[in-house]
Design an enzyme around this catalytic site. Structure first.
Site, short mmCIF file in Angstrom:
data_model
loop_
_atom_site.label_atom_id
_atom_site.label_comp_id
_atom_site.label_asym_id
_atom_site.label_seq_id
_atom_site.Cartn_x
_atom_site.Cartn_y
_atom_site.Cartn_z
CE1 TYR A 98 32.43 31.64 29.58
CE2 TYR A 98 31.67 33.86 30.00
CZ TYR A 98 31.93 32.59 30.44
OH TYR A 98 31.67 32.25 31.76
CD GLU A 140 29.98 33.74 34.11
OE1 GLU A 140 30.22 34.60 33.21
OE2 GLU A 140 30.53 32.63 34.13
CE1 TYR A 184 34.09 33.82 45.20
CE2 TYR A 184 33.51 31.72 46.20
CZ TYR A 184 33.65 32.51 45.09
OH TYR A 184 33.31 32.01 43.84
NE ARG A 199 46.45 35.30 44.20
CZ ARG A 199 46.90 35.89 43.07
NH1 ARG A 199 46.07 36.54 42.28
NH2 ARG A 199 48.18 35.82 42.77
CD GLN A 200 38.61 34.65 43.63
OE1 GLN A 200 39.48 33.80 43.59
NE2 GLN A 200 38.46 35.56 42.66
CE1 TYR A 201 43.23 35.63 50.65
CE2 TYR A 201 42.63 37.69 49.55
CZ TYR A 201 43.59 36.72 49.88
OH TYR A 201 44.87 36.84 49.39
CB SER A 202 35.82 32.41 53.16
OG SER A 202 35.91 31.37 52.22
N GLY A 267 42.36 23.37 58.60
CA GLY A 267 43.21 24.53 58.36
C GLY A 267 42.41 25.80 58.15
N PRO A 272 34.75 29.81 56.03
CG PRO A 272 34.44 28.28 54.30
CD PRO A 272 35.50 29.03 55.03
N GLY A 386 41.02 28.25 45.40
CA GLY A 386 41.87 28.15 44.21
C GLY A 386 41.22 27.28 43.15
#
Length: 394
Positions: A98, A140, A184, A199-202, A267, A272, A386
């Site tokens: 930060y 966090e 995710y 990358r993030q994926y559920s 889509g 989730p 995203g």
């Protein structure tokens, strides 16, 4: 809360800052990455940097936070901050970073606005930044205490090619961890140029299953890094391989209680929703659940049969589907409607809580319909894959 002096200065200068915020964030990223190339290589999404979406999202979040401080003193935009904190936690963001962001962001403000940044203006916006930063840091810390920080190994137990552009991976993490339906995980891969992109994926199955499933749509970019991680996963990962994954995070989770639900997706946004439905089925829930899904066609609908089976397993659930292209054989079965999702014919309970996931135009349209039908904004929740361009647009 801002001090009275800073609140007055922020209110007076907000139009100027907001008007230049995209120039400021563009300059911020350019200078920060020039001095710290490892941040772009190993932390930030290169695709979102290339297409400009990340700086638009950052600009929107700063403007939204500052606006909330002066228009609703003492009331922070909790939903926005929670969404950002969960994304940061999934990336392993540290408190020290930060200070790095502050250095380059305020350097960019001075460079773009020049003499307009008086000491009073700088002090007021410094207060805005650190109020937002300290709030996120606190959130966090709580997420790290609950779920942990860093990466764990997960073995690919099974790979399933769902469609030409979508593949599912069943993962078995070395460190067993539970998650809340809808959350995710981050996946970190080392690409051919040495970059470690994330990358993030559920998670698209229920916590009760033990193993984790992610469903990855291949993003086909041309001439940009966009889609480089999804392409790598599609091309290289097979059963027996090991991936680096984070603990589960995310704030779009199955609402607690036994009240009625609307779960709406389009889509790949179905992922989730599948986790939520799978959990409800695994726990024998009798909640009333209205499931809405929109897609290009039945063939493009990922996990189509699974979605129908899960809804059929829930005594209080009903399924409503819309396809832009509906072949005659499917239309004859009366299993779906042609066109875009239309909630006007669905009997919505007055106390329904809605969870939305899918492309931004879909979620905007569904949210507008829900508000028109009397669902309060506080009862509508969403997940963005995203950068959050919804906040930016607002």
């Amino acid at each position: 809360m801002l001090s009275p002096e800073s609140a007055a200065t922020v209110r007076a200068t907000l139009p100027v800052i907001a008007g230049a915020i995209q120039d400021i964030t563009a300059r911020f990223y350019d200078t920060m990455f020039a001095d710290n190339p490892e941040l772009l290589r190993d932390l930030f999404n290169r695709g979102n940097q290339a297409n400009g979406e990340q700086r638009v999202a950052l600009a929107g979040s700063i403007a939204a936070f500052a606006t909330a401080l002066v228009e609703r003193p003492g009331v922070l935009p909790g939903t926005m901050l929670s969404r950002i904190a969960n994304k940061h936690a999934s990336l392993g963001i540290t408190e020290e970073q930060y200070a790095v962001v502050h250095k380059y962001l305020f350097g960019a403000i001075v460079e773009v606005l020049g003499d307009a940044v008086t000491p009073e203006v700088a002090q007021a916006w410094d207060e805005v930044y650190w109020l937002m930063a300290e709030t996120l840091i606190g959130l966090e810390r709580g997420l790290y205490r609950e779920a942990g920080r860093g990466w764990t190994r997960a073995t690919v137990v099974e790979r399933c090619d769902e469609t030409a552009d979508v593949v599912s991976f069943l993962l078995r993490p070395d460190t067993p961890m539970s998650f809340r339906p809808g959350q995710y995980v981050s996946v970190q891969v080392t690409l051919p140029d040495g970059a470690r992109q994330i990358r993030q994926y559920s998670l698209s199955n229920a916590p009760e299953r033990g193993d984790w499933r992610i469903t990855v749509k291949r993003v086909r970019g041309e001439g940009t890094p966009e889609g480089e991680v999804s392409a790598w996963l599609h091309e290289h990962v097979r059963a027996g391989d090991v991936l680096a994954v984070s603990a589960p995070f995310g704030d779009l989770t199955l609402p607690e209680g036994d009240g009625p639900l609307l779960l709406a997706s389009a889509g790949i946004g179905v992922t989730p929703i599948l986790s939520m439905l799978d959990h409800l089925a695994a726990t024998g829930s009798e909640r009333r659940v209205l499931v809405v899904h929109a897609d290009r066609s039945p063939d493009a609908h990922v996990h189509r049969d699974e979605l129908a089976d899960l809804v059929a397993a829930l005594p209080g659930a009903t399924l409503h589907r819309w396809y832009e292209d509906l072949p005659e054989e499917h239309a004859a079965d009366h299993v779906a409607a042609v066109g875009l999702a239309d909630l006007s014919a669905i009997d919505l309970p007055g106390d329904v809580v809605a969870c939305l996931c899918g492309p931004l135009p879909f979620m905007r349209a569904v949210r507008a319909q829900l508000v028109e039908l009397g669902v309060p904004s506080s009862g509508i929740h969403y997940e963005v894959f995203g950068p959050d361009l919804w906040i930016a647009a607002a």
